[in-house]
Design a protein around this motif. Structure first.
Motif, PDB file in Angstrom:
ATOM      1  N   TYR A 115      -4.863  -5.453  -3.396  1.00  0.00           N
ATOM      2  CA  TYR A 115      -4.701  -5.767  -1.978  1.00  0.00           C
ATOM      3  C   TYR A 115      -5.638  -4.883  -1.149  1.00  0.00           C
ATOM      4  CZ  TYR A 115      -2.229  -6.285   2.523  1.00  0.00           C
ATOM      5  OH  TYR A 115      -1.893  -6.523   3.835  1.00  0.00           O
ATOM      6  N   LEU A 116      -6.598  -5.503  -0.454  1.00  0.00           N
ATOM      7  CA  LEU A 116      -7.566  -4.792   0.377  1.00  0.00           C
ATOM      8  C   LEU A 116      -7.116  -4.861   1.833  1.00  0.00           C
ATOM      9  CD1 LEU A 116     -10.331  -3.382   0.750  1.00  0.00           C
ATOM     10  CD2 LEU A 116     -11.361  -5.662   0.922  1.00  0.00           C
ATOM     11  N   GLU A 117      -6.728  -3.715   2.376  1.00  0.00           N
ATOM     12  CA  GLU A 117      -6.200  -3.675   3.752  1.00  0.00           C
ATOM     13  C   GLU A 117      -6.207  -2.233   4.240  1.00  0.00           C
ATOM     14  OE1 GLU A 117      -5.335  -4.309   7.046  1.00  0.00           O
ATOM     15  OE2 GLU A 117      -4.598  -6.197   6.179  1.00  0.00           O
ATOM     16  N   ASP A 118      -6.479  -2.011   5.549  1.00  0.00           N
ATOM     17  CA  ASP A 118      -6.474  -0.655   6.090  1.00  0.00           C
ATOM     18  C   ASP A 118      -5.424  -0.460   7.173  1.00  0.00           C
ATOM     19  OD1 ASP A 118      -7.825  -2.313   7.901  1.00  0.00           O
ATOM     20  OD2 ASP A 118      -9.012  -0.653   8.691  1.00  0.00           O
ATOM     21  N   ASP A 119      -4.632  -1.483   7.446  1.00  0.00           N
ATOM     22  CA  ASP A 119      -3.561  -1.391   8.435  1.00  0.00           C
ATOM     23  C   ASP A 119      -2.271  -0.962   7.721  1.00  0.00           C
ATOM     24  OD1 ASP A 119      -1.370  -1.926  10.135  1.00  0.00           O
ATOM     25  OD2 ASP A 119      -2.470  -3.486  11.191  1.00  0.00           O
ATOM     26  N   GLU A 120      -1.800   0.249   8.013  1.00  0.00           N
ATOM     27  CA  GLU A 120      -0.660   0.810   7.284  1.00  0.00           C
ATOM     28  C   GLU A 120       0.604  -0.048   7.416  1.00  0.00           C
ATOM     29  OE1 GLU A 120      -0.417   3.165   5.164  1.00  0.00           O
ATOM     30  OE2 GLU A 120      -2.486   3.873   5.305  1.00  0.00           O
ATOM     31  N   SER A 121       0.861  -0.551   8.623  1.00  0.00           N
ATOM     32  CA  SER A 121       2.074  -1.357   8.808  1.00  0.00           C
ATOM     33  C   SER A 121       1.995  -2.655   8.007  1.00  0.00           C
ATOM     34  CB  SER A 121       2.281  -1.666  10.294  1.00  0.00           C
ATOM     35  OG  SER A 121       1.192  -2.405  10.825  1.00  0.00           O
ATOM     36  N   GLN A 122       0.805  -3.246   7.973  1.00  0.00           N
ATOM     37  CA  GLN A 122       0.613  -4.470   7.197  1.00  0.00           C
ATOM     38  C   GLN A 122       0.750  -4.189   5.707  1.00  0.00           C
ATOM     39  OE1 GLN A 122       0.293  -7.328   8.636  1.00  0.00           O
ATOM     40  NE2 GLN A 122      -0.374  -8.733   7.044  1.00  0.00           N
ATOM     41  N   ILE A 123       0.224  -3.063   5.278  1.00  0.00           N
ATOM     42  CA  ILE A 123       0.299  -2.679   3.865  1.00  0.00           C
ATOM     43  C   ILE A 123       1.753  -2.570   3.416  1.00  0.00           C
ATOM     44  CG2 ILE A 123      -0.088  -0.781   2.237  1.00  0.00           C
ATOM     45  CD1 ILE A 123      -2.732  -0.239   3.717  1.00  0.00           C
ATOM     46  N   GLU A 124       2.552  -1.871   4.194  1.00  0.00           N
ATOM     47  CA  GLU A 124       3.944  -1.677   3.816  1.00  0.00           C
ATOM     48  C   GLU A 124       4.702  -2.997   3.754  1.00  0.00           C
ATOM     49  OE1 GLU A 124       5.346   1.058   2.665  1.00  0.00           O
ATOM     50  OE2 GLU A 124       3.325   1.893   2.811  1.00  0.00           O
TER      51      GLU A 124
ATOM     52  N   LEU B 210      -8.162   0.714   0.437  1.00  0.00           N
ATOM     53  CA  LEU B 210      -8.397   0.828   1.870  1.00  0.00           C
ATOM     54  C   LEU B 210      -9.790   0.375   2.291  1.00  0.00           C
ATOM     55  CD1 LEU B 210      -6.663   4.267   2.537  1.00  0.00           C
ATOM     56  CD2 LEU B 210      -5.699   1.961   2.728  1.00  0.00           C
ATOM     57  N   ASP B 211     -10.729   0.304   1.361  1.00  0.00           N
ATOM     58  CA  ASP B 211     -12.051  -0.245   1.691  1.00  0.00           C
ATOM     59  C   ASP B 211     -12.629  -0.966   0.486  1.00  0.00           C
ATOM     60  OD1 ASP B 211     -14.057   1.433   0.159  1.00  0.00           O
ATOM     61  OD2 ASP B 211     -13.082   3.028   1.286  1.00  0.00           O
ATOM     62  N   GLY B 212     -13.599  -1.827   0.762  1.00  0.00           N
ATOM     63  CA  GLY B 212     -14.152  -2.671  -0.291  1.00  0.00           C
ATOM     64  C   GLY B 212     -14.870  -1.919  -1.383  1.00  0.00           C
ATOM     65  N   SER B 213     -15.436  -0.760  -1.050  1.00  0.00           N
ATOM     66  CA  SER B 213     -16.129   0.036  -2.064  1.00  0.00           C
ATOM     67  C   SER B 213     -15.166   0.472  -3.162  1.00  0.00           C
ATOM     68  CB  SER B 213     -16.775   1.273  -1.425  1.00  0.00           C
ATOM     69  OG  SER B 213     -17.726   0.917  -0.458  1.00  0.00           O
ATOM     70  N   GLN B 214     -13.986   0.927  -2.754  1.00  0.00           N
ATOM     71  CA  GLN B 214     -12.979   1.346  -3.727  1.00  0.00           C
ATOM     72  C   GLN B 214     -12.571   0.177  -4.623  1.00  0.00           C
ATOM     73  OE1 GLN B 214      -9.745   2.821  -1.375  1.00  0.00           O
ATOM     74  NE2 GLN B 214     -10.704   4.790  -0.951  1.00  0.00           N
TER      75      GLN B 214
END
Length: 238
Positions: free
Chosen positions: A5-14, A31-35
């Motif tokens: 799951y690629l996402e940087d919004d903490e509330s959305q992640i949870e 948290l980013d596409g490179s990772q």
């Protein structure tokens, strides 16, 4: 399923992680596409959930990389606030299987995941054909690059660079895109390394106008591999 799951919004992640876990799925967050690209080189996932706008390499760029480099067609769902028709078309053209616009509704989200999992074929995607331009032949299947029939000795990282440049010939590739795709790292972490590798690739492949191709830096952006039309036409002449 094991889902990346690629996402940087903490509330959305949870929220999404809680929904997936409750349904018995394993959710790995990036948290980013490179990772994510770096991990995809090491590990297989059953599905990718991608936000478009994240730091570094975008979800769109991850999709392009996955379709060009992964031997199996992993299902990809975009989950993003970008709702323009052109964005949806661009994501699907890049290789996404589905597209959801935020805010995500729980029941629909689970239904789409289940439907996509049912219809995705487990058969591996055919390896793309070799790229042949002038005197050069780049083969992703055998990971070889040939000039006038003679193999060029390249390291694994150098071949990744060559393949990327030939896949996007004539287009500017940002340092961010190259760094994320080939190294799985942001450009500031590999700046000198990138330039050194590009110099070696230029030298080893003899990327000069008389050979029909030219590799040059684009100030403030990255690199571009260009065809030299007049030189290619001379090479084709008997």
């Amino acid at each position: 399923m094991k889902i990346a799951y690629l996402e940087d919004d903490e509330s959305q992640i949870e929220h999404i992680r809680e929904v997936l876990t409750a349904k018995g799925h394993e959710c790995r967050v990036f948290l980013d596409g490179s990772q994510l690209i770096r991990q995809l080189k090491r590990e297989a996932f059953d599905m990718l959930l991608l936000d478009w706008q994240v730091p570094g390499v975008t979800g769109h760029q991850v999709t392009l990389w996955a379709r060009a480099n992964l031997s199996e067609r992993v299902p990809i769902i975009f989950m993003t606030s970008r709702s323009q028709e052109s964005d949806i078309v661009s994501a699907l053209d890049a290789g996404a299987d589905d597209y959801m616009i935020k805010p995500i509704r729980k029941a629909e989200f689970i239904a789409r995941i289940d439907a996509l999992a049912r219809r995705v074929s487990p058969e591996p995607v055919p390896v793309p054909p070799p790229i042949e331009i002038g005197r050069y032949r780049v083969d992703a299947a055998t990971r070889t690059c040939v000039l006038d029939g003679v193999p060029i000795d390249l390291t694994s990282r150098e071949f990744d660079l060559v393949l990327l440049m030939f896949q996007y010939i004539g287009r500017i590739l940002s340092r961010e895109h190259i760094g994320g795709t080939v190294w799985g790292k942001p450009p500031h972490a590999i700046s000198r390394t990138l330039d050194t590798h590009m110099s070696r690739v230029r030298s080893k492949l003899q990327l000069r106008p008389e050979n029909g191709l030219r590799l040059h830096p684009v100030y403030g952006h990255g690199y571009r591999l260009d065809i030299v039309p007049d030189a290619l036409e001379k090479l084709r002449s008997p």
